[in-house]
Design a protein around this motif. Structure first.
Motif, PDB file in Angstrom:
ATOM      1  N   ALA A 123       0.838  -1.201   0.000  1.00 32.80           N
ATOM      2  CA  ALA A 123       0.000   0.000   0.000  1.00 32.80           C
ATOM      3  C   ALA A 123       0.873   1.251   0.000  1.00 32.80           C
ATOM      4  O   ALA A 123       0.590   2.220  -0.720  1.00 32.80           O
ATOM      5  CB  ALA A 123      -0.916  -0.011   1.216  1.00 32.80           C
ATOM      6  N   ALA A 124       1.949   1.220   0.798  1.00 34.36           N
ATOM      7  CA  ALA A 124       2.848   2.376   0.838  1.00 34.36           C
ATOM      8  C   ALA A 124       3.504   2.583  -0.517  1.00 34.36           C
ATOM      9  O   ALA A 124       3.710   3.716  -0.951  1.00 34.36           O
ATOM     10  CB  ALA A 124       3.919   2.165   1.901  1.00 34.36           C
ATOM     11  N   MET A 125       3.811   1.473  -1.196  1.00 29.51           N
ATOM     12  CA  MET A 125       4.406   1.572  -2.521  1.00 29.51           C
ATOM     13  C   MET A 125       3.434   2.248  -3.487  1.00 29.51           C
ATOM     14  O   MET A 125       3.834   3.083  -4.294  1.00 29.51           O
ATOM     15  CB  MET A 125       4.736   0.149  -2.999  1.00 29.51           C
ATOM     16  N   MET A 131       9.366   6.010   1.239  1.00 27.27           N
ATOM     17  CA  MET A 131       8.218   5.290   1.779  1.00 27.27           C
ATOM     18  C   MET A 131       8.619   3.875   2.179  1.00 27.27           C
ATOM     19  O   MET A 131       8.177   3.358   3.210  1.00 27.27           O
ATOM     20  CB  MET A 131       7.096   5.221   0.742  1.00 27.27           C
ATOM     21  N   ALA A 132       9.477   3.245   1.366  1.00 26.49           N
ATOM     22  CA  ALA A 132       9.881   1.870   1.671  1.00 26.49           C
ATOM     23  C   ALA A 132      10.634   1.835   2.996  1.00 26.49           C
ATOM     24  O   ALA A 132      10.381   0.975   3.842  1.00 26.49           O
ATOM     25  CB  ALA A 132      10.747   1.317   0.546  1.00 26.49           C
ATOM     26  N   LEU A 133      11.524   2.807   3.207  1.00 30.59           N
ATOM     27  CA  LEU A 133      12.307   2.826   4.438  1.00 30.59           C
ATOM     28  C   LEU A 133      11.378   2.969   5.646  1.00 30.59           C
ATOM     29  O   LEU A 133      11.486   2.233   6.628  1.00 30.59           O
ATOM     30  CB  LEU A 133      13.311   3.979   4.397  1.00 30.59           C
ATOM     31  N   ALA A 134      10.422   3.909   5.553  1.00 29.09           N
ATOM     32  CA  ALA A 134       9.535   4.140   6.695  1.00 29.09           C
ATOM     33  C   ALA A 134       8.669   2.922   6.970  1.00 29.09           C
ATOM     34  O   ALA A 134       8.411   2.588   8.129  1.00 29.09           O
ATOM     35  CB  ALA A 134       8.665   5.362   6.429  1.00 29.09           C
ATOM     36  N   HIS A 135       8.194   2.266   5.896  1.00 26.80           N
ATOM     37  CA  HIS A 135       7.224   1.195   6.115  1.00 26.80           C
ATOM     38  C   HIS A 135       7.872  -0.167   6.309  1.00 26.80           C
ATOM     39  O   HIS A 135       7.280  -1.035   6.923  1.00 26.80           O
ATOM     40  CB  HIS A 135       6.212   1.163   4.976  1.00 26.80           C
ATOM     41  N   LEU A 136       9.099  -0.347   5.775  1.00 29.59           N
ATOM     42  CA  LEU A 136       9.775  -1.617   6.045  1.00 29.59           C
ATOM     43  C   LEU A 136      10.211  -1.679   7.505  1.00 29.59           C
ATOM     44  O   LEU A 136      10.374  -2.751   8.058  1.00 29.59           O
ATOM     45  CB  LEU A 136      10.992  -1.772   5.140  1.00 29.59           C
TER      46      LEU A 136
END
Lengths: 317, 358
Positions: free
Chosen positions: B154-156, B190-195
């Motif tokens: 979803a973040a992607m 976004m990937a950094l924050a959500h991973l």
């Protein structure tokens, strides 16, 4: 009929006392003593829940005041708000958006919304999220273009703040603030039931509106039981509670319990509905009437939107 | 992942909003078919639940807290279609009442958090928990992993929505009009924050709730798992269905445009003109290569683009769609031929024909 009912409702509902809408000074973890400690997740959730309640009470108070926006038909208000937000999204020049924001402030004053509260509600949110997010975009790394504030050299390239980056950041911050302001104006001057009725008369399916209304009502019910669970936990906590693992277990257990409660509640609500004659047909009652002031408001909004977008296109860029 | 108004252009919001309308209608129909007249209270209480779960502060290490979206959790407990409506309603209440997430951006927010998140999460959950009993501890783990993957996908989606803005909408002097960051910046951010933080919070919440319900309230879990055995050993191990192949292919197809981001070309696929001869200690293009590389120059979409070279991105995606359609037609043709031959052989074989129609 409508204005008479409104009058009766206004007389019947008492205004929330001032002290209930204020934060308790003595219980604040920071401030008075001058030492700030990390707030535990329990306190955060409890204060989050109470701020939702406070906001709901406050909104109801403002929506029953006698101001400009409160007099308007909720359908008219919803559609014009949407149109203004779209216009704000189309505008490409900062000064035009500033004018639009000033108009929002003017409407807040004429609708008897405390100006300090209105500005704080929008600008406490905007710099924290939007500001930090768009800050890097002002640098030449992200937005290429004309460097106006040089910050030295990096591997032979000039780096600094670009005029394009600064303009883009300013555009986003003021646009987000303007859009939020108009949505907050709508939310503050319309009670939830009237907003739902407006949605229903605007082609939103009846079932969906029914779900929205019921969901909103039971948010407060479930919020009450969540607050109870958290307060019980807080009351039994002797030491500062910072164990992450047990904290997570507690949060999951609360959420799980809440789902169980919500499901049992939905069953009870359904049975109550059936016993009162519910046959899957939502019956609704609408007593809205378009008055002269609504027509004047529509004309005013249409003119302003045309003017704003027209001026914006005339300025160009 | 709540997108406020002003970050996305009105046309992006309009497109995603228009895409959501038929999906909401389908969801309404599917849920009503299952829960019948219980529809309104069932979905409404589900929506209140998602609204409040979004408010929960989940402790993550170092004293910080994070919010979850709990879309996968709602999908596991209510079913994906009911979760779609419940999360949408929660998002609409947040937007209209609290100004959290934009009003124009409702379509985009619902697309990311009410459609992509629960459906991706639920698909992964179903895949991982295929042969498990309802109280199997690994089922809770499967739910947690599914929610982690769901929120990241979803973040992607949100990152892609942000990332296409500066390329599509800019003023004459290059000033981005909406979100200013390019996809090469939004996707890693976004990937950094959500991973890390948000993904872990979502994992902890989903895993914890399912594990708690397995211990304390199995009947509630059974609502959406009516035909799953509660405990003991699963009698039969079902093989993976055909549908998953289509899910996998669909994901690959949707990810095709990511190829536009990749710089450079693949090794050994250069045309002779692009070959760096000095690197390979060559004086000239080898004669065989020069002769045969230009042997066929009648490709319909040469270089994945139109002859005129206009609109490279659109023609690239169009080429991908046409290519996939051609392959699908080809595979289907092979399938028809194989079936036809099978029927012929069955008819020729007297013993089989006799057993089939006595």
């Amino acid at each position: 009929v409508s204005s008479r009912t409104d009058e009766l409702v206004r007389q019947a509902s008492s205004v929330t006392p001032e002290w209930l809408l204020q934060r308790e000074v003595a219980l604040c973890p920071c401030g008075c003593i001058g030492k700030r400690s990390k707030v535990s997740f329990i306190d955060k959730t409890i204060s989050g829940a109470s701020s939702v309640l406070r906001q709901a009470l406050f909104t109801d108070d403002i929506a029953t005041r006698r101001g400009l926006l409160q007099r308007l038909d909720p359908r008219v208000k919803t559609i014009t708000t949407l149109a203004i937000v779209i216009a704000a999204a189309l505008v490409r020049n900062i000064p035009v958006l500033v004018v639009l924001y000033a108009a929002a402030l003017l409407l807040a004053i004429t609708s008897k919304i405390p100006l300090g509260y209105f500005i704080k509600r929008v600008w406490l949110f905007v710099p924290i999220f939007t500001g930090i997010v768009v800050l890097p975009a002002t640098f030449s790394f992200v937005t290429h273009g004309h460097i106006v504030v040089p910050l030295g050299h990096w591997f032979g390239h000039r780096v600094g703040l670009t005029s394009q980056g600064l303009r883009s950041a300013g555009l986003i911050v003021i646009r987000v603030a303007t859009s939020i302001s108009f949505v907050v104006l709508l939310a503050l001057t319309t009670t939830w039931t009237r907003l739902l009725a407006a949605l229903r008369s605007m082609l939103v399916p009846r079932m969906f509106v029914l779900v929205l209304g019921m969901a909103y009502r039971y948010v407060f019910h479930l919020l009450g039981s969540v607050t109870d669970m958290y307060e019980a936990r807080k009351a039994r906590t002797v030491q500062a509670d910072n164990v992450v693992r047990s904290g997570r277990a507690f949060v999951s257990a609360t959420a799980g319990t809440m789902f169980g409660k919500a499901h049992a509640m939905s069953e009870e609500v359904y049975q109550a509905m059936v016993s009162r004659g519910y046959t899957c047909q939502a019956q609704t009652f609408s007593a809205f009437r378009i008055r002269a002031i609504d027509v004047a408001w529509i004309a005013c909004c249409a003119l302003s939107i045309v003017l704003v977008v027209g001026v914006d296109r005339a300025i160009g860029r | 992942v709540h997108i406020p108004d002003g970050y996305l252009s009105p046309s992006t919001c309009g497109t995603l909003g228009a895409a959501m309308v038929p999906i909401w209608a389908t969801a309404g129909r599917r849920v009503r078919k299952v829960v019948k007249s219980r529809y309104v209270p069932y979905v409404a209480l589900g929506a209140s639940f998602s609204f409040i779960v979004m408010m929960f502060n989940i402790p993550v290490p170092d004293g910080t807290t994070a919010h979850g979206v709990a879309g996968t959790l709602s999908a596991i407990l209510l079913g994906p279609w009911a979760a779609l409506i419940a999360v949408s309603v929660a998002l609409i209440i947040q937007a209209l009442f609290f100004g959290d997430g934009g009003v124009l951006a409702i379509g985009a927010n619902c697309f990311n958090m009410a459609l992509v998140l629960p459906f991706v999460g639920y698909a992964v959950y179903r895949l991982l928990s295929r042969n498990m009993t309802l109280t199997n501890p690994r089922r809770a783990l499967a739910a947690g992993i599914a929610s982690y993957i769901g929120i990241n996908v979803a973040a992607m989606c949100a990152a892609i929505e942000f990332g296409i803005q500066p390329d599509l909408f800019k003023a004459a002097d290059g000033t981005p009009l909406y979100a200013p960051f390019h996809m090469s910046q939004t996707v890693p951010a976004m990937a950094l924050a959500h991973l890390t933080v948000a993904g872990l919070a979502e994992f902890a919440l989903t895993f914890g709730v399912i594990a708690y319900l397995q211990r304390a309230n199995v009947p509630v879990l059974r609502i959406n798992h009516p035909d799953v055995q509660v405990d003991g050993v699963m009698p039969e191990r079902r093989p993976l269905g055909w549908r998953w192949a289509f899910v996998g292919l669909g994901v690959l197809a949707v990810l095709t445009p990511l190829g536009l981001l990749a710089p450079g070309g693949a090794f050994g696929e250069d045309t002779p003109a692009n070959l760096d001869l000095g690197k390979y200690n060559l004086q000239a293009v080898p004669t065989g290569l020069a002769r045969w590389s230009a042997f066929w120059d009648h490709a319909v979409l040469g270089g994945y683009g139109f002859d005129s070279g206009e609109h490279p991105n659109i023609s690239y995606i169009l080429s991908a769609v046409i290519g996939m359609a051609v392959i699908a037609v080809g595979v289907y043709a092979v399938f028809l031929v194989v079936r036809f031959i099978n029927r012929l052989r069955n008819n020729d074989d007297p013993t089989r024909a006799a057993s089939a129609s006595p």
